[in-house]
Design a protein around this motif. Sequence first.
Motif, PDB file in Angstrom:
ATOM      1  N   UNK A  37     118.211 -83.561  63.449  1.00  0.00           N
ATOM      2  CA  UNK A  37     119.583 -83.519  63.973  1.00  0.00           C
ATOM      3  C   UNK A  37     120.346 -84.782  63.606  1.00  0.00           C
ATOM      4  N   UNK A  38     119.670 -85.916  63.648  1.00  0.00           N
ATOM      5  CA  UNK A  38     120.314 -87.172  63.289  1.00  0.00           C
ATOM      6  C   UNK A  38     120.632 -87.215  61.792  1.00  0.00           C
ATOM      7  N   UNK A  39     119.733 -86.693  60.961  1.00  0.00           N
ATOM      8  CA  UNK A  39     119.991 -86.639  59.516  1.00  0.00           C
ATOM      9  C   UNK A  39     121.172 -85.718  59.201  1.00  0.00           C
ATOM     10  N   UNK A  40     121.263 -84.605  59.904  1.00  0.00           N
ATOM     11  CA  UNK A  40     122.390 -83.701  59.676  1.00  0.00           C
ATOM     12  C   UNK A  40     123.711 -84.366  60.040  1.00  0.00           C
ATOM     13  N   UNK A  41     123.661 -85.356  60.915  1.00  0.00           N
ATOM     14  CA  UNK A  41     124.859 -86.130  61.260  1.00  0.00           C
ATOM     15  C   UNK A  41     125.084 -87.277  60.270  1.00  0.00           C
ATOM     16  N   UNK A  42     124.155 -87.464  59.310  1.00  0.00           N
ATOM     17  CA  UNK A  42     124.310 -88.488  58.275  1.00  0.00           C
ATOM     18  C   UNK A  42     123.895 -89.875  58.707  1.00  0.00           C
ATOM     19  N   UNK A  43     123.031 -89.989  59.684  1.00  0.00           N
ATOM     20  CA  UNK A  43     122.657 -91.283  60.261  1.00  0.00           C
ATOM     21  C   UNK A  43     121.320 -91.780  59.711  1.00  0.00           C
ATOM     22  N   UNK A  44     121.283 -92.185  58.453  1.00  0.00           N
ATOM     23  CA  UNK A  44     120.056 -92.730  57.862  1.00  0.00           C
ATOM     24  C   UNK A  44     120.408 -93.925  56.990  1.00  0.00           C
ATOM     25  N   UNK A  45     119.468 -94.865  56.908  1.00  0.00           N
ATOM     26  CA  UNK A  45     119.658 -96.057  56.092  1.00  0.00           C
ATOM     27  C   UNK A  45     118.383 -96.331  55.308  1.00  0.00           C
ATOM     28  N   UNK A  46     118.534 -96.580  54.005  1.00  0.00           N
ATOM     29  CA  UNK A  46     117.400 -96.812  53.118  1.00  0.00           C
ATOM     30  C   UNK A  46     117.026 -98.284  52.979  1.00  0.00           C
ATOM     31  N   UNK A  47     117.631 -99.191  53.739  1.00  0.00           N
ATOM     32  CA  UNK A  47     117.383-100.625  53.567  1.00  0.00           C
ATOM     33  C   UNK A  47     115.894-100.946  53.597  1.00  0.00           C
ATOM     34  N   UNK A  48     115.381-101.505  52.499  1.00  0.00           N
ATOM     35  CA  UNK A  48     114.000-101.957  52.370  1.00  0.00           C
ATOM     36  C   UNK A  48     112.967-100.856  52.585  1.00  0.00           C
ATOM     37  N   UNK A  49     113.303 -99.612  52.363  1.00  0.00           N
ATOM     38  CA  UNK A  49     112.319 -98.548  52.534  1.00  0.00           C
ATOM     39  C   UNK A  49     111.518 -98.374  51.251  1.00  0.00           C
ATOM     40  N   UNK A  50     110.266 -97.971  51.409  1.00  0.00           N
ATOM     41  CA  UNK A  50     109.358 -97.795  50.280  1.00  0.00           C
ATOM     42  C   UNK A  50     108.286 -96.789  50.669  1.00  0.00           C
ATOM     43  N   UNK A  51     107.479 -96.366  49.701  1.00  0.00           N
ATOM     44  CA  UNK A  51     106.406 -95.415  49.942  1.00  0.00           C
ATOM     45  C   UNK A  51     105.071 -96.087  49.667  1.00  0.00           C
ATOM     46  N   UNK A  52     104.049 -95.672  50.408  1.00  0.00           N
ATOM     47  CA  UNK A  52     102.749 -96.317  50.344  1.00  0.00           C
ATOM     48  C   UNK A  52     101.654 -95.268  50.472  1.00  0.00           C
ATOM     49  N   UNK A  53     100.579 -95.411  49.679  1.00  0.00           N
ATOM     50  CA  UNK A  53      99.441 -94.513  49.790  1.00  0.00           C
ATOM     51  C   UNK A  53      98.501 -95.006  50.875  1.00  0.00           C
ATOM     52  N   UNK A  54      98.021 -94.078  51.707  1.00  0.00           N
ATOM     53  CA  UNK A  54      97.060 -94.388  52.752  1.00  0.00           C
ATOM     54  C   UNK A  54      96.104 -93.197  52.861  1.00  0.00           C
ATOM     55  N   UNK A  55      94.840 -93.391  52.509  1.00  0.00           N
ATOM     56  CA  UNK A  55      93.816 -92.336  52.531  1.00  0.00           C
ATOM     57  C   UNK A  55      94.224 -91.118  51.708  1.00  0.00           C
ATOM     58  N   UNK A  56      94.788 -91.337  50.534  1.00  0.00           N
ATOM     59  CA  UNK A  56      95.168 -90.244  49.649  1.00  0.00           C
ATOM     60  C   UNK A  56      96.439 -89.525  50.047  1.00  0.00           C
ATOM     61  N   UNK A  57      97.133 -90.006  51.079  1.00  0.00           N
ATOM     62  CA  UNK A  57      98.391 -89.406  51.509  1.00  0.00           C
ATOM     63  C   UNK A  57      99.517 -90.392  51.259  1.00  0.00           C
ATOM     64  N   UNK A  58     100.699 -89.873  50.992  1.00  0.00           N
ATOM     65  CA  UNK A  58     101.858 -90.719  50.734  1.00  0.00           C
ATOM     66  C   UNK A  58     102.699 -90.816  52.003  1.00  0.00           C
ATOM     67  N   UNK A  59     102.981 -92.050  52.430  1.00  0.00           N
ATOM     68  CA  UNK A  59     103.744 -92.312  53.645  1.00  0.00           C
ATOM     69  C   UNK A  59     105.021 -93.063  53.315  1.00  0.00           C
ATOM     70  N   UNK A  60     106.085 -92.728  54.003  1.00  0.00           N
ATOM     71  CA  UNK A  60     107.376 -93.379  53.857  1.00  0.00           C
ATOM     72  C   UNK A  60     107.496 -94.445  54.938  1.00  0.00           C
TER      73      UNK A  60
END
Length: 151
Positions: A37-60
């Motif tokens: 619901x918050x994303x549909x309202x456009x309330x997201x910020x990418x500041x310093x976000x990255x992806x990381x592998x943990x136990x073969x899974x990709x986490x944001x």
Amino acid sequence: MARKNKAIEIRNRSAWHEYFVDDTWVAGVALLGTEVKSLRAGKASFNDSYCLFNDGELWLKSLHIAEYVHGTVNNHDPLRDRKLLLTKRELKKMEGKLKEKGYTVIPLRIFTNDKSLIKMEIGLARGKKLYDKRESIKARDTDRDLKRYLK
């Protein structure tokens, strides 16, 4: 009466300035209801976000999705880690490329697909040096001037 869902698209504008993006994938994101619901309202910020592998899974990591305004005590944590949903083949290919020096996985944009599912475009990227950023700015300016002149 069916409600029409508004298409969303939130871009990480600094990603293209800070990195050379070599390869891109579209991944699903495991979200909570108030996050959607918050994303549909456009309330997201990418500041310093990255992806990381943990136990073969990709986490944001560190993607800020603001708390839903009309949420109750069940509202989500704005900076929680979110799991990205990709096939095993895509994950293995990405993990193999990440072992090379200088590569990282970064989020590029959040959007809705045809079925109103929220997806994320992620990219395999290498960091730019200061002189690379200057070259990018110079090339963009010359392209803009050329287009202006051709009109």
